[in-house]
Enzyme design. Sequence first.
Site, PDB file in Angstrom:
ATOM      1  CG  HIS A  40     -25.815  35.568 -55.032  1.00 45.60           C
ATOM      2  ND1 HIS A  40     -24.950  36.631 -54.972  1.00 45.60           N
ATOM      3  CD2 HIS A  40     -27.046  36.076 -54.813  1.00 45.60           C
ATOM      4  CE1 HIS A  40     -25.625  37.742 -54.737  1.00 45.60           C
ATOM      5  NE2 HIS A  40     -26.907  37.436 -54.635  1.00 45.60           N
TER       6      HIS A  40
ATOM      7  CG  ASP B  89     -26.140  39.069 -48.104  1.00 43.56           C
ATOM      8  OD1 ASP B  89     -27.273  39.354 -48.521  1.00 43.56           O
ATOM      9  OD2 ASP B  89     -25.121  39.156 -48.812  1.00 43.56           O
TER      10      ASP B  89
END
Length: 284
Positions: free
Chosen positions: A137, A209
Amino acid sequence: MRRRGAGLAPLIVAADQEGGIVTHLSPPLAPQVALSTLAKLAPDIRKSEAEEFGRSQGEALASIGVNLNLAPVLDLRPRWDRKRLDFNTLIGQRAIASDPAVVADIALAYVRGLDTAGVAATVKHFPGLARVEADTHHFAATLDASEEELEAADWRPFREVLAHSEARLMVGHVALTAVDPGRPASHSKRVIDGLIRGKWGFQGVVMTDDLVMGAIYGGNVCAAVVEALNAGADLLLVAYDGAQFYRVFDCALDAYRRGTLDREMLRASQARLMRAAGEAAASM
Protein backbone atom coordinates in the site's frame (compact mmCIF):
# COMPACT_ATOMS: atom_id res chain seq x y z
CA MET A 1 -31.99 -8.77 -18.44
CA ARG A 2 -31.80 -5.59 -20.56
CA ARG A 3 -28.10 -6.14 -21.25
CA ARG A 4 -28.71 -9.75 -22.19
CA GLY A 5 -31.51 -8.70 -24.52
CA ALA A 6 -29.14 -6.22 -26.17
CA GLY A 7 -26.51 -8.92 -26.65
CA LEU A 8 -24.18 -7.42 -24.05
CA ALA A 9 -22.20 -9.32 -21.46
CA PRO A 10 -23.30 -9.01 -17.81
CA LEU A 11 -21.69 -6.20 -15.87
CA ILE A 12 -18.97 -7.19 -13.43
CA VAL A 13 -20.04 -5.82 -10.05
CA ALA A 14 -17.28 -6.50 -7.55
CA ALA A 15 -16.98 -6.17 -3.78
CA ASP A 16 -14.24 -6.71 -1.20
CA GLN A 17 -16.13 -8.77 1.36
CA GLU A 18 -13.78 -11.28 2.95
CA GLY A 19 -15.25 -11.51 6.43
CA GLY A 20 -13.45 -10.48 9.60
CA ILE A 21 -11.73 -7.09 9.37
CA VAL A 22 -12.42 -6.69 5.63
CA THR A 23 -16.18 -6.37 5.24
CA HIS A 24 -16.69 -3.23 3.20
CA LEU A 25 -20.40 -3.88 2.65
CA SER A 26 -21.25 -4.40 6.30
CA PRO A 27 -23.54 -2.58 6.76
CA PRO A 28 -25.87 -2.98 4.93
CA LEU A 29 -24.95 -6.68 4.88
CA ALA A 30 -24.55 -8.55 8.14
CA PRO A 31 -20.90 -8.86 9.24
CA GLN A 32 -19.26 -12.27 9.24
CA VAL A 33 -16.32 -13.66 11.15
CA ALA A 34 -13.05 -14.38 9.35
CA LEU A 35 -12.53 -17.67 7.54
CA SER A 36 -9.57 -18.25 9.86
CA THR A 37 -12.04 -19.11 12.64
CA LEU A 38 -12.64 -22.42 10.84
CA ALA A 39 -8.99 -23.46 10.68
CA LYS A 40 -8.93 -25.53 13.89
CA LEU A 41 -12.07 -27.53 13.12
CA ALA A 42 -11.92 -31.15 12.00
CA PRO A 43 -11.36 -31.42 8.22
CA ASP A 44 -14.88 -32.59 7.29
CA ILE A 45 -16.50 -29.98 9.53
CA ARG A 46 -14.35 -27.09 8.36
CA LYS A 47 -15.14 -27.91 4.74
CA SER A 48 -18.89 -27.95 5.29
CA GLU A 49 -18.72 -24.79 7.41
CA ALA A 50 -16.59 -23.01 4.80
CA GLU A 51 -18.99 -23.94 2.01
CA GLU A 52 -21.94 -22.69 4.05
CA PHE A 53 -19.99 -19.51 4.82
CA GLY A 54 -19.50 -18.92 1.09
CA ARG A 55 -23.08 -19.77 0.24
CA SER A 56 -24.61 -17.42 2.80
CA GLN A 57 -22.18 -14.64 1.98
CA GLY A 58 -22.77 -15.16 -1.75
CA GLU A 59 -26.53 -15.01 -1.36
CA ALA A 60 -26.22 -11.74 0.56
CA LEU A 61 -23.93 -10.26 -2.10
CA ALA A 62 -26.14 -11.45 -4.94
CA SER A 63 -29.17 -9.87 -3.27
CA ILE A 64 -27.64 -6.41 -3.84
CA GLY A 65 -26.35 -7.16 -7.33
CA VAL A 66 -22.73 -8.18 -6.64
CA ASN A 67 -21.44 -11.02 -8.84
CA LEU A 68 -17.69 -10.98 -8.08
CA ASN A 69 -16.14 -11.09 -4.64
CA LEU A 70 -12.48 -10.19 -4.11
CA ALA A 71 -11.97 -13.11 -1.74
CA PRO A 72 -10.64 -15.45 -0.40
CA VAL A 73 -7.17 -14.51 0.84
CA LEU A 74 -4.75 -17.38 0.11
CA ASP A 75 -1.62 -15.79 1.55
CA LEU A 76 -0.25 -18.00 4.30
CA ARG A 77 -0.22 -16.56 7.79
CA PRO A 78 3.21 -14.95 8.29
CA ARG A 79 5.82 -16.17 10.72
CA TRP A 80 5.73 -13.80 13.66
CA ASP A 81 9.51 -13.66 13.91
CA ARG A 82 9.66 -11.58 10.74
CA LYS A 83 10.04 -7.81 10.90
CA ARG A 84 7.07 -6.42 8.98
CA LEU A 85 6.13 -2.92 7.87
CA ASP A 86 2.46 -3.88 7.60
CA PHE A 87 0.23 -0.85 8.06
CA ASN A 88 -2.77 -1.68 5.85
CA THR A 89 -2.38 -5.17 4.40
CA LEU A 90 -2.70 -6.87 7.82
CA ILE A 91 -2.22 -10.32 6.33
CA GLY A 92 -1.64 -11.79 9.76
CA GLN A 93 -5.28 -11.03 10.59
CA ARG A 94 -6.72 -11.85 7.16
CA ALA A 95 -4.89 -15.08 6.34
CA ILE A 96 -6.74 -18.34 6.95
CA ALA A 97 -3.84 -20.36 8.37
CA SER A 98 -0.13 -21.03 8.06
CA ASP A 99 -0.65 -24.61 6.81
CA PRO A 100 -1.11 -24.62 2.99
CA ALA A 101 -3.33 -27.72 3.11
CA VAL A 102 -5.71 -26.11 5.59
CA VAL A 103 -5.84 -22.90 3.55
CA ALA A 104 -6.58 -24.86 0.37
CA ASP A 105 -9.33 -26.96 2.01
CA ILE A 106 -11.18 -24.01 3.50
CA ALA A 107 -10.72 -21.72 0.50
CA LEU A 108 -11.89 -24.26 -2.08
CA ALA A 109 -15.03 -25.09 -0.08
CA TYR A 110 -15.71 -21.37 0.40
CA VAL A 111 -15.31 -20.71 -3.34
CA ARG A 112 -17.76 -23.51 -4.12
CA GLY A 113 -20.23 -21.99 -1.68
CA LEU A 114 -19.98 -18.59 -3.35
CA ASP A 115 -20.45 -20.26 -6.73
CA THR A 116 -23.73 -21.87 -5.69
CA ALA A 117 -25.04 -18.35 -5.06
CA GLY A 118 -23.93 -17.14 -8.49
CA VAL A 119 -20.99 -15.10 -7.19
CA ALA A 120 -17.48 -15.67 -8.56
CA ALA A 121 -14.48 -15.72 -6.24
CA THR A 122 -11.09 -14.03 -6.60
CA VAL A 123 -8.12 -15.68 -4.91
CA LYS A 124 -5.43 -13.26 -3.75
CA HIS A 125 -2.67 -11.97 -3.44
CA PHE A 126 -0.39 -14.01 -5.70
CA PRO A 127 2.60 -14.58 -5.41
CA GLY A 128 1.83 -14.43 -1.70
CA LEU A 129 2.58 -11.93 1.07
CA ALA A 130 3.53 -14.21 3.96
CA ARG A 131 7.28 -13.75 3.38
CA VAL A 132 7.07 -10.08 2.36
CA GLU A 133 8.18 -7.48 4.89
CA ALA A 134 7.01 -4.23 3.22
CA ASP A 135 3.39 -3.16 2.77
CA THR A 136 2.64 -2.58 -0.94
CA HIS A 137 0.00 0.00 0.00
CA HIS A 138 2.95 2.29 0.71
CA PHE A 139 6.22 0.78 -0.49
CA ALA A 140 7.84 -1.27 -3.22
CA ALA A 141 8.21 -4.85 -2.00
CA THR A 142 10.07 -7.99 -3.00
CA LEU A 143 9.57 -11.72 -2.50
CA ASP A 144 13.01 -13.30 -2.47
CA ALA A 145 12.18 -17.00 -2.04
CA SER A 146 12.96 -19.54 -4.75
CA GLU A 147 10.28 -21.03 -6.98
CA GLU A 148 10.91 -24.41 -5.34
CA GLU A 149 10.22 -23.02 -1.86
CA LEU A 150 7.09 -21.22 -3.03
CA GLU A 151 5.71 -24.20 -4.96
CA ALA A 152 6.16 -26.37 -1.87
CA ALA A 153 4.22 -24.04 0.42
CA ASP A 154 2.92 -20.57 -0.47
CA TRP A 155 1.64 -21.48 -3.92
CA ARG A 156 -0.06 -24.75 -3.00
CA PRO A 157 -3.41 -23.14 -2.13
CA PHE A 158 -3.37 -21.10 -5.35
CA ARG A 159 -2.65 -24.16 -7.49
CA GLU A 160 -5.29 -26.24 -5.70
CA VAL A 161 -8.13 -23.71 -5.84
CA LEU A 162 -7.46 -22.58 -9.42
CA ALA A 163 -7.29 -26.19 -10.64
CA HIS A 164 -10.65 -27.14 -9.11
CA SER A 165 -12.79 -24.04 -9.53
CA GLU A 166 -13.57 -21.11 -11.81
CA ALA A 167 -12.04 -18.58 -9.42
CA ARG A 168 -10.32 -15.46 -10.71
CA LEU A 169 -6.73 -14.70 -9.69
CA MET A 170 -5.54 -11.38 -8.26
CA VAL A 171 -1.83 -10.64 -8.70
CA GLY A 172 -0.20 -8.33 -6.20
CA HIS A 173 2.46 -5.64 -6.53
CA VAL A 174 5.32 -7.71 -5.14
CA ALA A 175 8.41 -8.23 -7.27
CA LEU A 176 9.02 -11.97 -7.53
CA THR A 177 12.80 -11.97 -7.70
CA ALA A 178 13.13 -15.60 -8.79
CA VAL A 179 11.13 -14.85 -11.95
CA ASP A 180 11.28 -11.10 -12.67
CA PRO A 181 13.17 -8.95 -10.16
CA GLY A 182 12.70 -5.82 -12.27
CA ARG A 183 9.00 -5.16 -11.81
CA PRO A 184 6.00 -6.08 -9.63
CA ALA A 185 4.27 -9.36 -10.48
CA SER A 186 1.06 -7.46 -11.29
CA HIS A 187 2.57 -6.17 -14.51
CA SER A 188 5.26 -8.74 -15.22
CA LYS A 189 4.98 -10.69 -18.47
CA ARG A 190 7.34 -13.29 -17.08
CA VAL A 191 5.04 -13.86 -14.12
CA ILE A 192 1.58 -13.60 -15.73
CA ASP A 193 2.19 -14.96 -19.22
CA GLY A 194 5.25 -17.06 -18.44
CA LEU A 195 4.53 -18.60 -15.04
CA ILE A 196 0.77 -18.36 -14.51
CA ARG A 197 -0.43 -18.87 -18.08
CA GLY A 198 2.52 -20.88 -19.43
CA LYS A 199 3.92 -23.05 -16.65
CA TRP A 200 0.71 -23.42 -14.66
CA GLY A 201 -1.63 -23.49 -17.64
CA PHE A 202 -4.17 -21.16 -15.99
CA GLN A 203 -6.43 -19.66 -18.65
CA GLY A 204 -8.94 -17.98 -16.36
CA VAL A 205 -9.31 -14.30 -15.52
CA VAL A 206 -6.31 -12.52 -14.00
CA MET A 207 -6.67 -9.12 -12.37
CA THR A 208 -4.20 -6.74 -10.78
CA ASP A 209 -4.32 -5.60 -7.21
CA ASP A 210 -5.38 -1.97 -6.70
CA LEU A 211 -3.28 0.28 -8.93
CA VAL A 212 -3.78 3.12 -6.43
CA MET A 213 -1.05 1.81 -4.14
CA GLY A 214 2.39 3.10 -3.28
CA ALA A 215 4.16 0.16 -4.92
CA ILE A 216 2.76 1.36 -8.27
CA TYR A 217 2.58 5.11 -7.68
CA GLY A 218 6.23 5.12 -6.76
CA GLY A 219 6.94 4.39 -10.41
CA ASN A 220 5.33 5.05 -13.77
CA VAL A 221 1.61 4.30 -13.53
CA CYS A 222 1.02 4.40 -17.29
CA ALA A 223 3.91 2.02 -17.89
CA ALA A 224 2.42 -0.37 -15.31
CA VAL A 225 -0.99 -0.23 -17.05
CA VAL A 226 0.48 -1.02 -20.47
CA GLU A 227 2.78 -3.73 -19.14
CA ALA A 228 -0.08 -5.39 -17.22
CA LEU A 229 -2.29 -5.58 -20.30
CA ASN A 230 0.58 -6.78 -22.48
CA ALA A 231 1.44 -9.40 -19.86
CA GLY A 232 -2.04 -10.91 -20.04
CA ALA A 233 -3.88 -9.25 -17.16
CA ASP A 234 -7.60 -9.08 -17.98
CA LEU A 235 -8.82 -6.62 -15.35
CA LEU A 236 -7.09 -3.60 -13.85
CA LEU A 237 -8.29 -2.77 -10.36
CA VAL A 238 -8.76 0.86 -9.28
CA ALA A 239 -10.25 0.90 -5.80
CA TYR A 240 -8.88 3.30 -3.20
CA ASP A 241 -9.22 6.46 -5.29
CA GLY A 242 -11.97 6.07 -7.88
CA ALA A 243 -10.99 9.29 -9.62
CA GLN A 244 -7.80 7.57 -10.76
CA PHE A 245 -9.91 5.34 -13.02
CA TYR A 246 -9.86 8.12 -15.60
CA ARG A 247 -6.08 8.33 -15.47
CA VAL A 248 -5.70 4.56 -15.89
CA PHE A 249 -8.27 4.44 -18.68
CA ASP A 250 -6.54 7.31 -20.48
CA CYS A 251 -3.18 5.52 -20.21
CA ALA A 252 -4.65 2.39 -21.78
CA LEU A 253 -6.54 4.28 -24.49
CA ASP A 254 -3.49 6.32 -25.43
CA ALA A 255 -1.35 3.17 -25.67
CA TYR A 256 -3.99 1.50 -27.83
CA ARG A 257 -4.06 4.46 -30.21
CA ARG A 258 -0.27 4.54 -30.42
CA GLY A 259 -0.15 0.81 -31.12
CA THR A 260 1.87 -0.11 -28.04
CA LEU A 261 -0.72 -2.56 -26.71
CA ASP A 262 -0.33 -6.16 -27.85
CA ARG A 263 -3.46 -6.79 -29.94
CA GLU A 264 -3.09 -10.56 -29.71
CA MET A 265 -2.97 -10.33 -25.92
CA LEU A 266 -6.07 -8.11 -25.97
CA ARG A 267 -7.97 -10.61 -28.12
CA ALA A 268 -7.02 -13.46 -25.80
CA SER A 269 -8.10 -11.37 -22.81
CA GLN A 270 -11.43 -10.55 -24.46
CA ALA A 271 -12.03 -14.26 -25.03
CA ARG A 272 -11.34 -15.05 -21.39
CA LEU A 273 -13.65 -12.28 -20.19
CA MET A 274 -16.45 -13.35 -22.53
CA ARG A 275 -16.07 -16.95 -21.37
CA ALA A 276 -16.26 -15.81 -17.75
CA ALA A 277 -19.32 -13.68 -18.58
CA GLY A 278 -20.99 -16.71 -20.12
CA GLU A 279 -20.32 -18.74 -16.98
CA ALA A 280 -21.75 -15.93 -14.87
CA ALA A 281 -24.88 -15.71 -17.01
CA ALA A 282 -25.40 -19.45 -16.82
CA SER A 283 -25.29 -19.36 -13.01
CA MET A 284 -27.93 -16.63 -12.75
